[in-house]
Design an enzyme around this catalytic site. Structure first.
Site, short mmCIF file in Angstrom:
data_model
loop_
_atom_site.label_atom_id
_atom_site.label_comp_id
_atom_site.label_asym_id
_atom_site.label_seq_id
_atom_site.Cartn_x
_atom_site.Cartn_y
_atom_site.Cartn_z
CD GLN A 186 0.03 5.49 -3.57
OE1 GLN A 186 0.09 5.58 -2.34
NE2 GLN A 186 0.29 6.52 -4.38
CB ALA A 227 -2.87 7.94 4.94
CG HIS A 228 0.04 7.52 0.74
ND1 HIS A 228 -0.14 7.67 -0.61
CD2 HIS A 228 -0.30 8.71 1.29
CE1 HIS A 228 -0.54 8.89 -0.86
NE2 HIS A 228 -0.65 9.54 0.28
CG ASN A 229 4.31 8.11 1.67
OD1 ASN A 229 4.76 7.06 1.22
ND2 ASN A 229 3.72 9.02 0.93
#
Length: 305
Positions: A186, A227-229
Site C-alpha cells: 500500500q 477504503a483504499h483509493n
C-alpha cells in the site's frame, strides 16, 4: 463562549447576516443561553422548524424563538418570535457566533509527532495523538485525542478529526498464490482537503498506488470506513456506519445515508442520494436516488409507474 446576549445584539447580527430586514424589539431582553423547543428554559433562545401539533405554546419558557416565515404566530406573552426563511440555518449561525466554546490550540504534551512534519498555525493536537513522519496539517485544524495519523498523510486547513480515528493505515489488498496470500504493498497516501470533518472511530485507508482523497468540505460521520483509493467528493455527507469500498468514486454534493455499502470501483454521480442501508453494486447516475439491496433507482421506478 459568551455568557449572555442582549436581544438588540442578536437583532443587529441577524440584520448584518441578511436573515431579517428590520425589527422593532421593544424591551431589550437578556438571553442567557439556548434550549430545545420541546423543553425550553427561561431566558433562552430556541428554534422551531414548523408549528408542530406537539408544541404546547403555553409551556414555552424561552424568551426568543426563531421560527418559519409562514408560521401563524400565536399571541404568547413574554416570547419574541423572529420569523426567518431557514430557522435551522439561522439558529446554527447564532450558536456559532454567540455560544460556541473557544477552540483550543497547541499540542498536548502526551501527543507524539514524527519527523519532518509540517503543522500550520492555530492547530490543536489532543492527548495521545500519534502522528507519523512527513505528515502535513493545515492551519486551524483540530485533531482530537487518541487519533492515529500514519506517515505521509496530508490534512488540510480548518478540518476536524474526532477521537479514535485512524488515517492512513494500509488498505485491504491481497492476491492468492496457491496456498499463500500475498500482500499488495500500500504505497499511496491519504489526502484530506480543507474544511473536512471526520467523526469518531472512522478509518480512512491509504491508497495502494493512487491516493485516497477526501475533497473539500466533505462531512464523514462516526464509525465509517473509507477504503483504499476511494474518493469522497466536495460537500458530500457520508453518514454513520457506511463502508465505502476500494476505488469507489463519490461525486460532489451527495448524501450517503447510514449503513450504506458500496462495491469496489463504482461511481456515484454528483448530487446523488443513497438511501439507508443500501448495497450499491453498480454506478449511480448524477442526481439519482437509490435504495435497497441491491440498490435500485427510485426515480426510474417512479417514472415507469
Amino acid at each position: 463562549m459568551k455568557g449572555s446576549l442582549k436581544l438588540s445584539e442578536l437583532v443587529d447580527f441577524l440584520r448584518k447576516e441578511g436573515f431579517i430586514d428590520s425589527m422593532d424589539i421593544g424591551e431589550d431582553l437578556v438571553i442567557e443561553g439556548f434550549s430545545p423547543i420541546q423543553n425550553t428554559a427561561p431566558a433562552t433562545i430556541s428554534w422551531m422548524k414548523s408549528a408542530s401539533a406537539e408544541i404546547n405554546w403555553s409551556q414555552i419558557e424561552a424568551s426568543v424563538v426563531i421560527c418559519p416565515e409562514n408560521l401563524e404566530l400565536p399571541s404568547v406573552a413574554g416570547i419574541v418570535f423572529i420569523p426567518v426563511e431557514n430557522p435551522k440555518l439561522t439558529f446554527i449561525k447564532i450558536l456559532q457566533e454567540f455560544f460556541s466554546p473557544e477552540r483550543k490550540t497547541g499540542i498536548e504534551d502526551t501527543a507524539i509527532i514524527g519527523k519532518n512534519c509540517r503543522i500550520g498555525r492555530d492547530v490543536y493536537v489532543g492527548h495521545y495523538v500519534v502522528i507519523g513522519d512527513n505528515v502535513e496539517i493545515g492551519d486551524g485544524t483540530t485533531i482530537h485525542s487518541n487519533v492515529n495519523v500514519y506517515d505521509g498523510v496530508t490534512i488540510g486547513a480548518n478540518c476536524t478529526v474526532n477521537s479514535g480515528c485512524v488515517i492512513g493505515a494500509d488498505g485491504f489488498g491481497y492476491e492468492r498464490e496457491g496456498g499463500r496470500i500475498e500482500k499488495f504493498p500500500q504505497l499511496g497516501s491519504v489526502i484530506i482537503e480543507d474544511d473536512v470533518e471526520i467523526g469518531g472511530n472512522t478509518c480512512i485507508d491509504r491508497g495502494a498506488i493512487a491516493d485516497t482523497v477526501i475533497r473539500r468540505n466533505a462531512k464523514i460521520d462516526n464509525l465509517c470506513h473509507i477504503a483504499h483509493n476511494a474518493e469522497v467528493g466536495e460537500n458530500t455527507f457520508v453518514i454513520a456506519c457506511s463502508e465505502i469500498s476500494g476505488s469507489t468514486r463519490i461525486g460532489r454534493g451527495c448524501l450517503i445515508a447510514p449503513s450504506v455499502t458500496t462495491r469496489n470501483g463504482i461511481v456515484v454521480g454528483d448530487n446523488a442520494i443513497v438511501g439507508l442501508g443500501a448495497v450499491v453494486v453498480k454506478d449511480v447516475e448524477p442526481g439519482d436516488t437509490v435504495a435497497g439491496v441491491p440498490a435500485r433507482s427510485l426515480k426510474k421506478e417512479s417514472d415507469s409507474s
